[in-house]
Design a protein around this motif. Structure first.
Motif, PDB file in Angstrom:
ATOM      1  N   GLY A  43       0.669  -1.188   0.009  1.00 16.67           N
ATOM      2  CA  GLY A  43       0.105  -0.111   0.102  1.00 16.67           C
ATOM      3  C   GLY A  43       0.772   1.329   0.049  1.00 16.67           C
ATOM      4  O   GLY A  43       0.374   2.338   0.606  1.00 16.67           O
ATOM      5  N   GLU A  44       2.039   1.296  -0.735  1.00 20.73           N
ATOM      6  CA  GLU A  44       2.826   2.490  -0.699  1.00 20.73           C
ATOM      7  C   GLU A  44       3.414   2.607  -1.968  1.00 20.73           C
ATOM      8  O   GLU A  44       3.545   1.949  -2.841  1.00 20.73           O
ATOM      9  CB  GLU A  44       3.729   2.245   0.204  1.00 20.73           C
ATOM     10  N   ALA A  45       3.526   3.885  -2.242  1.00 18.66           N
ATOM     11  CA  ALA A  45       4.279   4.499  -3.557  1.00 18.66           C
ATOM     12  C   ALA A  45       5.661   4.970  -3.045  1.00 18.66           C
ATOM     13  O   ALA A  45       5.652   5.604  -2.078  1.00 18.66           O
ATOM     14  CB  ALA A  45       3.594   5.459  -4.150  1.00 18.66           C
ATOM     15  N   ARG A  46       6.530   4.635  -3.983  1.00 19.13           N
ATOM     16  CA  ARG A  46       7.954   5.034  -3.776  1.00 19.13           C
ATOM     17  C   ARG A  46       8.099   6.147  -5.092  1.00 19.13           C
ATOM     18  O   ARG A  46       7.936   5.788  -6.086  1.00 19.13           O
ATOM     19  CB  ARG A  46       8.947   3.917  -3.775  1.00 19.13           C
ATOM     20  N   VAL A  47       8.455   7.369  -4.683  1.00 17.02           N
ATOM     21  CA  VAL A  47       8.471   8.267  -5.634  1.00 17.02           C
ATOM     22  C   VAL A  47       9.842   9.122  -5.571  1.00 17.02           C
ATOM     23  O   VAL A  47      10.436   9.516  -4.508  1.00 17.02           O
ATOM     24  CB  VAL A  47       7.357   9.533  -5.416  1.00 17.02           C
TER      25      VAL A  47
END
Length: 69
Positions: free
Chosen positions: A47-51
């Protein structure tokens, strides 16, 4: 990923709530990668985005709002 200049920028980790399937994660990833100087990878399982934001990328508030839409 989308922008090569983002490789010299700032790394962020965003919690993404409400994803119910892999297609949701793909949509969020496409949305983030559509911005200039942004490279994003979304993990449905965590449930995460690495940006990674480059110098020409929009601010955190704009990225969050785009994901909410």
């Amino acid at each position: 990923m989308s922008a090569t200049s983002a490789s010299t920028g700032e790394d962020l980790r965003l919690d993404v709530e409400g994803m119910t399937c892999g297609s949701c994660a793909a949509r969020v990833e496409r949305t983030l990668n559509a911005f200039p100087d942004v490279e994003a990878s979304v993990n449905f399982a965590t449930g995460e985005a690495r940006v990674r934001r480059g110098p020409g990328a929009p601010g955190l508030a704009e990225l969050r709002e785009a994901v909410r839409a």
